[in-house]
Write an enzyme that holds these catalytic residues in place. Structure first.
Site, PDB file in Angstrom:
ATOM      1  N   GLU A 112      -4.445  -1.795  -1.108  1.00  0.00           N
ATOM      2  CA  GLU A 112      -4.184  -3.223  -1.320  1.00  0.00           C
ATOM      3  C   GLU A 112      -4.994  -3.694  -2.540  1.00  0.00           C
ATOM      4  O   GLU A 112      -6.180  -3.366  -2.670  1.00  0.00           O
ATOM      5  CB  GLU A 112      -4.574  -3.982  -0.043  1.00  0.00           C
ATOM      6  CG  GLU A 112      -3.963  -5.356   0.085  1.00  0.00           C
ATOM      7  CD  GLU A 112      -4.716  -6.406  -0.700  1.00  0.00           C
ATOM      8  OE1 GLU A 112      -4.077  -7.248  -1.322  1.00  0.00           O
ATOM      9  OE2 GLU A 112      -5.969  -6.368  -0.704  1.00  0.00           O
ATOM     10  N   ASP A 155       5.221 -10.733  -7.003  1.00  0.00           N
ATOM     11  CA  ASP A 155       5.923 -11.697  -6.150  1.00  0.00           C
ATOM     12  C   ASP A 155       5.239 -13.058  -6.328  1.00  0.00           C
ATOM     13  O   ASP A 155       4.031 -13.169  -6.124  1.00  0.00           O
ATOM     14  CB  ASP A 155       5.822 -11.228  -4.690  1.00  0.00           C
ATOM     15  CG  ASP A 155       6.670 -12.090  -3.758  1.00  0.00           C
ATOM     16  OD1 ASP A 155       6.919 -13.265  -4.091  1.00  0.00           O
ATOM     17  OD2 ASP A 155       7.069 -11.593  -2.692  1.00  0.00           O
ATOM     18  N   LYS A 215       7.261 -20.614  -2.133  1.00  0.00           N
ATOM     19  CA  LYS A 215       7.151 -21.743  -1.185  1.00  0.00           C
ATOM     20  C   LYS A 215       5.695 -22.197  -1.060  1.00  0.00           C
ATOM     21  O   LYS A 215       4.800 -21.359  -0.975  1.00  0.00           O
ATOM     22  CB  LYS A 215       7.664 -21.318   0.201  1.00  0.00           C
ATOM     23  CG  LYS A 215       9.160 -21.085   0.227  1.00  0.00           C
ATOM     24  CD  LYS A 215       9.632 -20.780   1.622  1.00  0.00           C
ATOM     25  CE  LYS A 215      11.129 -20.517   1.575  1.00  0.00           C
ATOM     26  NZ  LYS A 215      11.592 -19.588   2.593  1.00  0.00           N
ATOM     27  N   ASP A 229       8.209 -14.207 -14.195  1.00  0.00           N
ATOM     28  CA  ASP A 229       9.430 -14.961 -14.512  1.00  0.00           C
ATOM     29  C   ASP A 229       9.365 -16.333 -13.849  1.00  0.00           C
ATOM     30  O   ASP A 229      10.281 -17.128 -14.005  1.00  0.00           O
ATOM     31  CB  ASP A 229      10.668 -14.222 -13.976  1.00  0.00           C
ATOM     32  CG  ASP A 229      10.680 -14.227 -12.463  1.00  0.00           C
ATOM     33  OD1 ASP A 229       9.705 -13.727 -11.874  1.00  0.00           O
ATOM     34  OD2 ASP A 229      11.627 -14.764 -11.874  1.00  0.00           O
TER      35      ASP A 229
END
Ligand SMILES: C[S@@+](CC[C@H](N)C(=O)[O-])C[C@H]1O[C@@H](n2cnc3c(N)ncnc32)[C@H](O)[C@@H]1O
Length: 198
Positions: free
Chosen positions: A82, A105, A109, A141
């Site tokens: 990790e 990622d 939200k 992005d």
């Protein structure tokens, strides 16, 4: 045959680059290396540098390792761990020349923003892991995550922002970047240099 998988004997031991590669020298880390397109091109282009890919998904780690072995790249290793744990607890301070954090990622939200790697308490960890003058290179992005990173880095006072023109230096597109660009999405990028703490 080269074996690029890095598996430490002890997950509680602090690692120097020489523990991973058997020698010292410029050392770069690709956090969340995914399918490794960027990592492998960098390793081929800069044989004098050592590249460590950090990735938590076993299938991706295996894929990158087998392609590195087929290409005979002896300056690349992949570690299944990790990202934050690696930087905070396993990496010797002051030894990473460049830290690449590319197309992660974005956790768009608001209730998931806590899952983003870049947080107020992450930036001192990153700062400590970089060598003097070390660099943090970030691409996304997602405009919201980009602004989030700019804001957190500016408030930390630990880095200065440097120029990063498209062809300023060799920097291949990542697998995800190619996908986003095929969908005509913009890519935002920022390059930060470690400041000395006063
Ligand atoms: C969106 S992909 C981007 C991959 C690559 N950087 C690229 O641009 O093509 C994000 C990658 O980071 C890995 N990842 C996400 N969170 C991670 C974490 N906390 N530690 C290690 N790897 C992580 C995922 O498994 C995935 O392969």
């Amino acid at each position: 045959m080269i074996n690029p998988a890095f598996i430490p004997d002890d997950f509680f031991k602090v690692l120097a680059p020489s523990d991973i590669f058997g020698a010292d020298g410029p050392f770069e880390v690709d956090l969340g290396c995914g399918d490794g397109g960027f990592l492998l091109q960098m390793a081929a282009h800069y044989p004098e540098r050592r590249f460590l890919g950090i990735e938590r998904l076993l299938g991706r780690v295996r894929g990158v390792c087998s392609r590195a072995a087929v290409r005979g790249l002896d300056n690349v290793k992949v570690f299944r761990v990790e990202s934050r744990y690696f930087l905070e607890w396993m990496m010797q301070p002051g030894c990473i020349s460049r830290l690449h954090y590319l197309c992660p990622d974005p956790w768009p939200k608001e209730r998931h923003h806590k899952n983003r790697l870049v947080q107020e308490d992450f930036l001192p960890v990153l700062h400590r892991s970089l060598s003097d003058g070390g660099e943090f290179l970030f691409k996304t992005d997602h405009e919201g995550y980009f602004l989030w990173v700019l804001d957190h880095v500016a408030r930390s006072g630990l880095f200065s922002r440097a120029s990063w023109d498209e062809d300023e230096f060799f920097y291949p597109r990542t697998d995800f970047q190619l996908q986003w660009e095929a969908m005509r999405k913009p890519i935002y990028r920022a390059r930060f240099i470690k400041l000395q703490k006063v």
